[in-house]
Design a protein around this motif. Structure first.
Motif, PDB file in Angstrom:
ATOM      1  N   THR A  54       0.820  -1.212   0.000  1.00  0.00           N
ATOM      2  CA  THR A  54       0.000   0.000   0.000  1.00  0.00           C
ATOM      3  C   THR A  54       0.853   1.261   0.000  1.00  0.00           C
ATOM      4  O   THR A  54       0.345   2.349  -0.249  1.00  0.00           O
ATOM      5  CB  THR A  54      -0.899   0.055   1.231  1.00  0.00           C
ATOM      6  OG1 THR A  54      -0.058   0.143   2.401  1.00  0.00           O
ATOM      7  CG2 THR A  54      -1.785  -1.178   1.336  1.00  0.00           C
ATOM      8  N   GLY A  55       2.114   1.119   0.324  1.00  0.00           N
ATOM      9  CA  GLY A  55       2.975   2.278   0.501  1.00  0.00           C
ATOM     10  C   GLY A  55       2.897   2.854   1.901  1.00  0.00           C
ATOM     11  O   GLY A  55       3.600   3.819   2.218  1.00  0.00           O
ATOM     12  N   GLY A  56       2.096   2.249   2.764  1.00  0.00           N
ATOM     13  CA  GLY A  56       1.894   2.795   4.086  1.00  0.00           C
ATOM     14  C   GLY A  56       2.995   2.476   5.082  1.00  0.00           C
ATOM     15  O   GLY A  56       3.104   3.128   6.117  1.00  0.00           O
ATOM     16  N   SER A  57       3.786   1.476   4.781  1.00  0.00           N
ATOM     17  CA  SER A  57       4.889   1.099   5.674  1.00  0.00           C
ATOM     18  C   SER A  57       6.181   1.037   4.883  1.00  0.00           C
ATOM     19  O   SER A  57       6.197   0.568   3.749  1.00  0.00           O
ATOM     20  CB  SER A  57       4.615  -0.262   6.316  1.00  0.00           C
ATOM     21  OG  SER A  57       3.461  -0.215   7.128  1.00  0.00           O
ATOM     22  N   THR A  58       7.248   1.501   5.522  1.00  0.00           N
ATOM     23  CA  THR A  58       8.550   1.484   4.887  1.00  0.00           C
ATOM     24  C   THR A  58       9.605   0.996   5.863  1.00  0.00           C
ATOM     25  O   THR A  58       9.414   1.012   7.085  1.00  0.00           O
ATOM     26  CB  THR A  58       8.962   2.880   4.373  1.00  0.00           C
ATOM     27  OG1 THR A  58       8.921   3.806   5.461  1.00  0.00           O
ATOM     28  CG2 THR A  58       8.052   3.347   3.255  1.00  0.00           C
ATOM     29  N   TYR A  59      10.712   0.569   5.303  1.00  0.00           N
ATOM     30  CA  TYR A  59      11.873   0.131   6.087  1.00  0.00           C
ATOM     31  C   TYR A  59      13.106   0.734   5.433  1.00  0.00           C
ATOM     32  O   TYR A  59      13.210   0.770   4.206  1.00  0.00           O
ATOM     33  CB  TYR A  59      11.968  -1.393   6.073  1.00  0.00           C
ATOM     34  CG  TYR A  59      13.274  -1.926   6.629  1.00  0.00           C
ATOM     35  CD1 TYR A  59      14.372  -2.129   5.790  1.00  0.00           C
ATOM     36  CD2 TYR A  59      13.424  -2.185   7.978  1.00  0.00           C
ATOM     37  CE1 TYR A  59      15.569  -2.586   6.288  1.00  0.00           C
ATOM     38  CE2 TYR A  59      14.625  -2.653   8.480  1.00  0.00           C
ATOM     39  CZ  TYR A  59      15.692  -2.853   7.639  1.00  0.00           C
ATOM     40  OH  TYR A  59      16.887  -3.308   8.133  1.00  0.00           O
ATOM     41  N   TYR A  60      14.039   1.205   6.254  1.00  0.00           N
ATOM     42  CA  TYR A  60      15.291   1.751   5.751  1.00  0.00           C
ATOM     43  C   TYR A  60      16.469   1.172   6.524  1.00  0.00           C
ATOM     44  O   TYR A  60      16.400   1.011   7.749  1.00  0.00           O
ATOM     45  CB  TYR A  60      15.327   3.271   5.886  1.00  0.00           C
ATOM     46  CG  TYR A  60      14.344   4.001   5.013  1.00  0.00           C
ATOM     47  CD1 TYR A  60      13.097   4.370   5.496  1.00  0.00           C
ATOM     48  CD2 TYR A  60      14.661   4.306   3.691  1.00  0.00           C
ATOM     49  CE1 TYR A  60      12.189   5.038   4.688  1.00  0.00           C
ATOM     50  CE2 TYR A  60      13.750   4.966   2.879  1.00  0.00           C
ATOM     51  CZ  TYR A  60      12.523   5.324   3.384  1.00  0.00           C
ATOM     52  OH  TYR A  60      11.626   5.980   2.569  1.00  0.00           O
ATOM     53  N   ALA A  61      17.524   0.892   5.828  1.00  0.00           N
ATOM     54  CA  ALA A  61      18.775   0.557   6.488  1.00  0.00           C
ATOM     55  C   ALA A  61      19.271   1.785   7.245  1.00  0.00           C
ATOM     56  O   ALA A  61      19.059   2.927   6.809  1.00  0.00           O
ATOM     57  CB  ALA A  61      19.810   0.122   5.463  1.00  0.00           C
ATOM     58  N   ASP A  62      19.927   1.565   8.369  1.00  0.00           N
ATOM     59  CA  ASP A  62      20.406   2.679   9.187  1.00  0.00           C
ATOM     60  C   ASP A  62      21.320   3.615   8.393  1.00  0.00           C
ATOM     61  O   ASP A  62      21.316   4.828   8.608  1.00  0.00           O
ATOM     62  CB  ASP A  62      21.153   2.151  10.408  1.00  0.00           C
ATOM     63  CG  ASP A  62      20.219   1.533  11.438  1.00  0.00           C
ATOM     64  OD1 ASP A  62      20.716   0.784  12.291  1.00  0.00           O
ATOM     65  OD2 ASP A  62      18.999   1.792  11.379  1.00  0.00           O
ATOM     66  N   SER A  63      22.077   3.042   7.478  1.00  0.00           N
ATOM     67  CA  SER A  63      23.065   3.830   6.745  1.00  0.00           C
ATOM     68  C   SER A  63      22.446   4.844   5.789  1.00  0.00           C
ATOM     69  O   SER A  63      23.141   5.763   5.343  1.00  0.00           O
ATOM     70  CB  SER A  63      23.989   2.900   5.959  1.00  0.00           C
ATOM     71  OG  SER A  63      23.238   2.096   5.057  1.00  0.00           O
ATOM     72  N   VAL A  64      21.157   4.700   5.484  1.00  0.00           N
ATOM     73  CA  VAL A  64      20.531   5.611   4.518  1.00  0.00           C
ATOM     74  C   VAL A  64      19.382   6.405   5.122  1.00  0.00           C
ATOM     75  O   VAL A  64      18.803   7.257   4.436  1.00  0.00           O
ATOM     76  CB  VAL A  64      20.041   4.860   3.265  1.00  0.00           C
ATOM     77  CG1 VAL A  64      21.176   4.043   2.649  1.00  0.00           C
ATOM     78  CG2 VAL A  64      18.842   3.983   3.572  1.00  0.00           C
ATOM     79  N   LYS A  65      19.038   6.156   6.364  1.00  0.00           N
ATOM     80  CA  LYS A  65      17.929   6.874   6.992  1.00  0.00           C
ATOM     81  C   LYS A  65      18.179   8.371   6.953  1.00  0.00           C
ATOM     82  O   LYS A  65      19.268   8.840   7.272  1.00  0.00           O
ATOM     83  CB  LYS A  65      17.747   6.411   8.432  1.00  0.00           C
ATOM     84  CG  LYS A  65      17.045   5.084   8.572  1.00  0.00           C
ATOM     85  CD  LYS A  65      16.885   4.696  10.036  1.00  0.00           C
ATOM     86  CE  LYS A  65      16.202   3.350  10.174  1.00  0.00           C
ATOM     87  NZ  LYS A  65      16.109   2.917  11.590  1.00  0.00           N
ATOM     88  N   GLY A  66      17.143   9.098   6.565  1.00  0.00           N
ATOM     89  CA  GLY A  66      17.247  10.549   6.480  1.00  0.00           C
ATOM     90  C   GLY A  66      17.838  11.049   5.176  1.00  0.00           C
ATOM     91  O   GLY A  66      17.804  12.254   4.908  1.00  0.00           O
ATOM     92  N   ARG A  67      18.385  10.158   4.365  1.00  0.00           N
ATOM     93  CA  ARG A  67      18.976  10.562   3.076  1.00  0.00           C
ATOM     94  C   ARG A  67      18.229   9.983   1.880  1.00  0.00           C
ATOM     95  O   ARG A  67      18.156  10.607   0.827  1.00  0.00           O
ATOM     96  CB  ARG A  67      20.438  10.101   3.006  1.00  0.00           C
ATOM     97  CG  ARG A  67      21.323  10.682   4.091  1.00  0.00           C
ATOM     98  CD  ARG A  67      22.798  10.388   3.837  1.00  0.00           C
ATOM     99  NE  ARG A  67      23.079   8.954   3.825  1.00  0.00           N
ATOM    100  CZ  ARG A  67      23.626   8.315   2.785  1.00  0.00           C
ATOM    101  NH1 ARG A  67      23.944   8.970   1.689  1.00  0.00           N
ATOM    102  NH2 ARG A  67      23.869   7.010   2.855  1.00  0.00           N
ATOM    103  N   PHE A  68      17.696   8.790   2.034  1.00  0.00           N
ATOM    104  CA  PHE A  68      17.006   8.099   0.938  1.00  0.00           C
ATOM    105  C   PHE A  68      15.518   8.002   1.253  1.00  0.00           C
ATOM    106  O   PHE A  68      15.126   7.856   2.411  1.00  0.00           O
ATOM    107  CB  PHE A  68      17.549   6.686   0.748  1.00  0.00           C
ATOM    108  CG  PHE A  68      18.953   6.596   0.214  1.00  0.00           C
ATOM    109  CD1 PHE A  68      19.779   7.707   0.101  1.00  0.00           C
ATOM    110  CD2 PHE A  68      19.455   5.365  -0.183  1.00  0.00           C
ATOM    111  CE1 PHE A  68      21.070   7.606  -0.382  1.00  0.00           C
ATOM    112  CE2 PHE A  68      20.742   5.237  -0.670  1.00  0.00           C
ATOM    113  CZ  PHE A  68      21.552   6.359  -0.764  1.00  0.00           C
TER     114      PHE A  68
END
Length: 123
Positions: A54-68
């Motif tokens: 749905t696009g309602g949940s996302t996951y990011y690797a710590d190394s890219v959080k806030g940038r990607f």
């Protein structure tokens, strides 16, 4: 079957931005978790980001959080990865992947893969 084709890679200076796109065809795109992985030479293929169907949940690797930022447009069968504040360590081949599971973070849980697009960040 789901076919995935990435685009948007290239050469960029450190601090710059790129947007990757992944166009999907085949089975129902909106039924899949979509993710971006990357693999640098001599290293394992690691997850960068994932987004639920749905696009309602996302996951990011710590190394890219806030940038990607990962996003998807189910009407266009496309998933995007907006990359900002790029660093030389972001240099890798970036792969788009699809899974029938809910936001898995390991490559083995993804059933379909694109061919990859090279991202090179110069210092």
């Amino acid at each position: 079957q789901v076919q995935l084709v990435e685009s948007g890679g290239g050469l960029v200076q450190a601090g710059g931005s790129l947007r990757l796109s992944c166009a999907a065809s085949g089975r129902t795109f909106s039924a899949y978790t979509m993710a971006w992985f990357r693999q640098a030479p001599g290293k394992e293929r690691d997850i960068v980001a994932a987004i639920s169907w749905t696009g309602g949940s996302t996951y990011y690797a710590d190394s890219v959080k806030g940038r990607f930022t990962i996003s998807r447009d189910n009407a266009k069968n496309t998933v995007y990865l907006q990359m900002s504040s790029l660093k030389p360590e972001d240099t890798a081949v970036y792969y788009c992947a699809a899974s029938g599971l809910i936001l898995p973070s390991t490559a083995g849980r993804y059933n379909y893969w694109g061919q990859g697009t090279q991202v090179t960040v110069s210092s």
